[in-house]
Write an enzyme that holds these catalytic residues in place. Structure first.
Site, PDB file in Angstrom:
ATOM      1  N   HIS A 195      -2.886  17.297  77.880  1.00 60.98           N
ATOM      2  CA  HIS A 195      -2.734  18.143  79.064  1.00 60.98           C
ATOM      3  C   HIS A 195      -4.041  18.136  79.865  1.00 60.98           C
ATOM      4  CE1 HIS A 195       1.162  20.074  78.211  1.00 60.98           C
ATOM      5  NE2 HIS A 195       0.833  19.872  76.941  1.00 60.98           N
ATOM      6  N   GLU A 253      -4.557  19.346  82.737  1.00 60.51           N
ATOM      7  CA  GLU A 253      -4.713  20.639  83.422  1.00 60.51           C
ATOM      8  C   GLU A 253      -5.341  21.691  82.524  1.00 60.51           C
ATOM      9  OE1 GLU A 253      -0.665  21.020  81.447  1.00 60.51           O
ATOM     10  OE2 GLU A 253      -1.931  19.422  82.286  1.00 60.51           O
ATOM     11  N   CYS A 283       2.412  14.891  78.977  1.00 59.55           N
ATOM     12  CA  CYS A 283       2.994  15.389  77.725  1.00 59.55           C
ATOM     13  C   CYS A 283       4.451  14.937  77.615  1.00 59.55           C
ATOM     14  CB  CYS A 283       2.834  16.905  77.621  1.00 59.55           C
ATOM     15  SG  CYS A 283       3.115  17.521  75.927  1.00 59.55           S
TER      16      CYS A 283
END
Length: 215
Positions: free
Chosen positions: A187, A189, A81
């Site tokens: 993202h 994650e 990001c």
């Protein structure tokens, strides 16, 4: 093999740490640059303002150690990001130009959005893989990732752009790759199966580079 996550208080560090642990990596959270020389790979996650992120890197003493380890020693690097945006030439966020790390051509501009495409761009979006890169090994041709951003990376070299995303009338880089440097606008994650696979590929890439360096 150890991978460092740089913590400058602008990202969801814990989620990234857990994702890397699940891939078998030994993870170190670094709040100062002292440990960068001792790790095999580096991850820079983050959300928020470009200028604030650069100020955190500067005030934390990360600028020279990052350049030494990533650019000169060519350790595997993954920007996430804002971590992707920072590797470029800069950003005009806030109406004032701020220099980035300058590792790759390109800069950040605010998304234009539209009636059905609010800014910030928050949510799931398919990514179009433009060319093969090990970061996307084993993933579908159009993997699904979670985005949360108001600025996009533009002006990248075509050879550096390994994936793109379309948001309304805009098409911009979703992932960049050159030599040891990898970066994603989304993202991983927060992207469930596809995100976990991408982290696994980065861990494998780091392990292979480390083994080659030792040999």
């Amino acid at each position: 093999m150890k991978i460092a996550i740089i913590d400058i208080s602008i990202g969801n560090i814990r989620s990234v740490e857990l994702a890397l642990h699940r891939c078998g990596a030994d993870v170190a959270i670094l709040r100062d640059p002292a440990g960068l020389d001792e790790v095999d790979g580096i991850v820079l996650p983050g959300v928020g303002a470009f200028r604030a992120a650069m100020e955190c890197l500067k005030s934390g003493g990360f600028m020279d150690p990052l350049h030494s380890n990533v650019v000169e020693r060519q350790k595997p690097f993954l920007g996430i990001c804002i971590g992707m945006q920072l590797i470029g030439e800069g950003s005009d966020e806030g109406g004032q130009w701020t220099d980035g790390l300058g590792w790759l051509p390109g800069h950040c501009e605010r998304l234009k959005g539209g009636q059905d495409c609010p800014v910030p761009h928050v949510g799931w979006n398919d990514v179009s893989v433009a060319r093969f890169d090990g970061l996307f090994r084993g993933l579908p041709d159009r993997p699904h990732f979670f985005f949360d951003h108001s600025f996009a990376y533009v002006g990248a070299n075509r050879d550096d752009t390994v994936a793109e995303v379309v948001y309304g009338a805009e098409r911009f880089a979703a992932a960049l790759s050159r030599n040891n440097i990898r970066a994603v606008q989304f993202h991983p994650e927060r992207s469930q199966r596809d995100g976990a696979a991408l982290f696994g590929n980065f861990v494998s890439f780091t392990a292979a580079r480390t083994k080659r360096a030792v040999a």
